[in-house]
Design a protein around this motif. Sequence first.
Motif, PDB file in Angstrom:
ATOM      1  N   PHE A  86     -52.440  -3.519  43.430  1.00 49.43           N
ATOM      2  CA  PHE A  86     -53.034  -4.903  42.882  1.00 49.43           C
ATOM      3  C   PHE A  86     -53.554  -4.639  42.399  1.00 49.43           C
ATOM      4  O   PHE A  86     -54.685  -3.260  41.521  1.00 49.43           O
ATOM      5  N   GLN A  87     -54.560  -5.708  40.875  1.00 48.90           N
ATOM      6  CA  GLN A  87     -54.909  -5.171  39.713  1.00 48.90           C
ATOM      7  C   GLN A  87     -55.678  -6.686  39.195  1.00 48.90           C
ATOM      8  O   GLN A  87     -54.834  -7.836  39.537  1.00 48.90           O
ATOM      9  N   GLY A  88     -56.603  -6.635  39.810  1.00 44.93           N
ATOM     10  CA  GLY A  88     -57.286  -7.980  39.391  1.00 44.93           C
ATOM     11  C   GLY A  88     -58.928  -8.204  39.904  1.00 44.93           C
ATOM     12  O   GLY A  88     -59.162  -6.383  40.551  1.00 44.93           O
ATOM     13  N   ARG A  89     -59.322  -9.862  39.934  1.00 42.36           N
ATOM     14  CA  ARG A  89     -60.932  -8.979  40.665  1.00 42.36           C
ATOM     15  C   ARG A  89     -60.469  -9.322  41.968  1.00 42.36           C
ATOM     16  O   ARG A  89     -59.800  -9.562  42.905  1.00 42.36           O
ATOM     17  N   ALA A  90     -61.911  -8.236  42.184  1.00 41.80           N
ATOM     18  CA  ALA A  90     -62.048  -8.391  43.969  1.00 41.80           C
ATOM     19  C   ALA A  90     -61.632  -9.823  44.715  1.00 41.80           C
ATOM     20  O   ALA A  90     -61.214  -9.391  46.092  1.00 41.80           O
ATOM     21  N   ASP A  91     -62.610 -10.711  44.414  1.00 42.39           N
ATOM     22  CA  ASP A  91     -62.218 -11.744  44.836  1.00 42.39           C
ATOM     23  C   ASP A  91     -61.720 -12.843  44.565  1.00 42.39           C
ATOM     24  O   ASP A  91     -61.090 -14.202  45.031  1.00 42.39           O
ATOM     25  N   SER A  92     -60.564 -12.342  44.062  1.00 40.56           N
ATOM     26  CA  SER A  92     -58.948 -13.503  43.928  1.00 40.56           C
ATOM     27  C   SER A  92     -58.284 -13.701  45.642  1.00 40.56           C
ATOM     28  O   SER A  92     -58.267 -13.281  46.410  1.00 40.56           O
ATOM     29  N   LYS A  93     -57.625 -14.768  45.246  1.00 44.96           N
ATOM     30  CA  LYS A  93     -57.061 -15.701  46.059  1.00 44.96           C
ATOM     31  C   LYS A  93     -56.140 -14.630  46.885  1.00 44.96           C
ATOM     32  O   LYS A  93     -55.522 -14.661  47.610  1.00 44.96           O
ATOM     33  N   GLU A  94     -55.412 -13.928  45.836  1.00 46.38           N
ATOM     34  CA  GLU A  94     -53.766 -12.684  45.412  1.00 46.38           C
ATOM     35  C   GLU A  94     -54.208 -11.156  46.931  1.00 46.38           C
ATOM     36  O   GLU A  94     -53.740 -10.952  47.359  1.00 46.38           O
ATOM     37  N   PHE A  95     -55.966 -10.630  46.765  1.00 46.40           N
ATOM     38  CA  PHE A  95     -55.763  -9.512  46.862  1.00 46.40           C
ATOM     39  C   PHE A  95     -56.660  -9.495  48.562  1.00 46.40           C
ATOM     40  O   PHE A  95     -56.319  -8.663  49.457  1.00 46.40           O
ATOM     41  N   GLY A  96     -57.145 -10.123  49.292  1.00 43.54           N
ATOM     42  CA  GLY A  96     -57.271 -10.250  50.637  1.00 43.54           C
ATOM     43  C   GLY A  96     -55.773 -10.343  51.374  1.00 43.54           C
ATOM     44  O   GLY A  96     -55.855  -9.641  52.265  1.00 43.54           O
ATOM     45  N   PRO A  97     -55.004 -11.192  50.973  1.00 45.06           N
ATOM     46  CA  PRO A  97     -54.260 -11.619  51.966  1.00 45.06           C
ATOM     47  C   PRO A  97     -52.875  -9.606  52.251  1.00 45.06           C
ATOM     48  O   PRO A  97     -52.422  -9.725  52.853  1.00 45.06           O
ATOM     49  N   LEU A  98     -53.794  -9.071  50.740  1.00 46.91           N
ATOM     50  CA  LEU A  98     -52.609  -7.773  50.862  1.00 46.91           C
ATOM     51  C   LEU A  98     -53.220  -7.040  52.581  1.00 46.91           C
ATOM     52  O   LEU A  98     -52.371  -6.365  52.848  1.00 46.91           O
ATOM     53  N   PHE A  99     -54.327  -7.454  52.488  1.00 50.75           N
ATOM     54  CA  PHE A  99     -54.964  -6.393  53.925  1.00 50.75           C
ATOM     55  C   PHE A  99     -54.219  -7.308  54.634  1.00 50.75           C
ATOM     56  O   PHE A  99     -53.535  -6.989  55.720  1.00 50.75           O
ATOM     57  N   ARG A 100     -53.988  -8.637  55.149  1.00 50.98           N
ATOM     58  CA  ARG A 100     -53.850  -9.001  56.011  1.00 50.98           C
ATOM     59  C   ARG A 100     -52.175  -9.056  56.438  1.00 50.98           C
ATOM     60  O   ARG A 100     -51.949  -8.530  57.609  1.00 50.98           O
ATOM     61  N   GLN A 101     -51.706  -8.412  55.215  1.00 53.47           N
ATOM     62  CA  GLN A 101     -50.213  -8.496  55.595  1.00 53.47           C
ATOM     63  C   GLN A 101     -49.968  -7.092  56.143  1.00 53.47           C
ATOM     64  O   GLN A 101     -49.191  -7.047  56.939  1.00 53.47           O
ATOM     65  N   ALA A 102     -50.507  -6.357  55.132  1.00 51.63           N
ATOM     66  CA  ALA A 102     -50.918  -4.868  56.342  1.00 51.63           C
ATOM     67  C   ALA A 102     -50.786  -4.855  57.611  1.00 51.63           C
ATOM     68  O   ALA A 102     -49.962  -4.175  58.276  1.00 51.63           O
ATOM     69  N   GLN A 103     -51.624  -5.606  57.626  1.00 53.11           N
ATOM     70  CA  GLN A 103     -52.008  -5.375  59.215  1.00 53.11           C
ATOM     71  C   GLN A 103     -51.201  -6.102  60.288  1.00 53.11           C
ATOM     72  O   GLN A 103     -50.719  -6.079  61.870  1.00 53.11           O
ATOM     73  N   GLN A 104     -50.607  -7.463  60.063  1.00 48.58           N
ATOM     74  CA  GLN A 104     -49.257  -8.184  60.161  1.00 48.58           C
ATOM     75  C   GLN A 104     -47.760  -7.121  60.575  1.00 48.58           C
ATOM     76  O   GLN A 104     -47.773  -7.472  61.677  1.00 48.58           O
ATOM     77  N   LEU A 105     -48.125  -6.279  59.677  1.00 45.91           N
ATOM     78  CA  LEU A 105     -46.618  -5.307  59.302  1.00 45.91           C
ATOM     79  C   LEU A 105     -47.077  -4.323  60.497  1.00 45.91           C
ATOM     80  O   LEU A 105     -46.092  -3.902  61.332  1.00 45.91           O
ATOM     81  N   GLN A 106     -47.949  -3.872  60.651  1.00 43.55           N
ATOM     82  CA  GLN A 106     -48.698  -3.618  61.583  1.00 43.55           C
ATOM     83  C   GLN A 106     -48.463  -3.869  62.724  1.00 43.55           C
ATOM     84  O   GLN A 106     -47.938  -2.957  64.526  1.00 43.55           O
ATOM     85  N   GLU A 107     -48.576  -4.891  63.666  1.00 46.00           N
ATOM     86  CA  GLU A 107     -49.363  -5.180  65.022  1.00 46.00           C
ATOM     87  C   GLU A 107     -47.679  -5.290  64.850  1.00 46.00           C
ATOM     88  O   GLU A 107     -47.133  -5.445  66.640  1.00 46.00           O
ATOM     89  N   SER A 108     -46.711  -6.171  64.444  1.00 44.98           N
ATOM     90  CA  SER A 108     -45.324  -6.404  64.441  1.00 44.98           C
ATOM     91  C   SER A 108     -44.619  -5.314  64.833  1.00 44.98           C
ATOM     92  O   SER A 108     -43.282  -5.907  65.303  1.00 44.98           O
ATOM     93  N   GLY A 109     -44.810  -4.130  64.372  1.00 42.97           N
ATOM     94  CA  GLY A 109     -43.968  -2.790  64.561  1.00 42.97           C
ATOM     95  C   GLY A 109     -42.975  -3.117  63.605  1.00 42.97           C
ATOM     96  O   GLY A 109     -42.486  -1.851  63.673  1.00 42.97           O
ATOM     97  N   GLN A 110     -42.846  -3.295  62.337  1.00 46.24           N
ATOM     98  CA  GLN A 110     -42.455  -2.953  61.335  1.00 46.24           C
ATOM     99  C   GLN A 110     -42.659  -1.825  60.506  1.00 46.24           C
ATOM    100  O   GLN A 110     -41.507  -1.589  60.045  1.00 46.24           O
ATOM    101  N   LEU A 111     -43.966  -2.006  60.358  1.00 45.64           N
ATOM    102  CA  LEU A 111     -44.493  -0.799  59.438  1.00 45.64           C
ATOM    103  C   LEU A 111     -45.167  -0.125  60.683  1.00 45.64           C
ATOM    104  O   LEU A 111     -45.419  -0.269  61.225  1.00 45.64           O
ATOM    105  N   ARG A 112     -44.988   1.632  61.223  1.00 49.22           N
ATOM    106  CA  ARG A 112     -45.719   2.444  61.406  1.00 49.22           C
ATOM    107  C   ARG A 112     -47.145   3.221  61.124  1.00 49.22           C
ATOM    108  O   ARG A 112     -46.683   3.824  60.299  1.00 49.22           O
ATOM    109  N   GLY A 113     -47.948   3.022  61.051  1.00 50.70           N
ATOM    110  CA  GLY A 113     -49.387   3.558  60.640  1.00 50.70           C
ATOM    111  C   GLY A 113     -50.146   3.289  60.994  1.00 50.70           C
ATOM    112  O   GLY A 113     -50.856   2.277  61.350  1.00 50.70           O
ATOM    113  N   ASP A 114     -51.660   3.417  59.890  1.00 51.09           N
ATOM    114  CA  ASP A 114     -52.512   3.274  59.689  1.00 51.09           C
ATOM    115  C   ASP A 114     -53.379   2.770  59.000  1.00 51.09           C
ATOM    116  O   ASP A 114     -52.818   2.900  57.729  1.00 51.09           O
TER     117      ASP A 114
END
Length: 174
Positions: free
Chosen positions: A47-75
């Motif tokens: 990601f490259q852009g403003r920290a307060d952009s609407k695209e930045f926050g969902p990246l963290f949530r998507q990574a957390q969802q992938l982890q919780e669903s077991g689709q990706l294993r890691g921290d």
Amino acid sequence: MTRWLFLLFIGVAAVAAGIYAYLGGFRAPEVTLITTSQPIYLAGRYFQGRADSKEFGPLFRQAQQLQESGQLRGDLGNVYYNDPEAAGDTVKAFVGLIVSDTTTQALPSGYRFSTFTSGQRVVRARVQASYMVAPDRLYSGIKHFAEAQKIKLGKVYVERFPAQGPVEVLALVK
């Protein structure tokens, strides 16, 4: 009436301080200068852009969802390629999960691998705290350590938020 408001304010402040302490907000980070012994592999998105952009926050949530669903294993983890405070809130980051290797897991659509190579000198800060309060503690610990040791820091920071164990930030040394 004024006395009751004052007591209510003191009560709310005590509860807030208790929650902050429970989350680890008063714990001091352990800060050391190390050389990385192994590469760090990340699966995520750049990601490259403003920290307060609407695209930045969902990246963290998507990574957390992938982890919780077991689709990706890691921290949960990120690599920042600049200091947003110094760059006027412009972020250059790779957001996703720190994984054990690049061969045992299939990547979701839109994800790719990135590597933080081994053999690099870094200032490592660790603290047993929630990811909600840890970054401020860790970054301030790194900056104070670097100033005290007269170490110049690069502009690359690796964050790791494991489910168990201490949260850590690695700051590249110039």
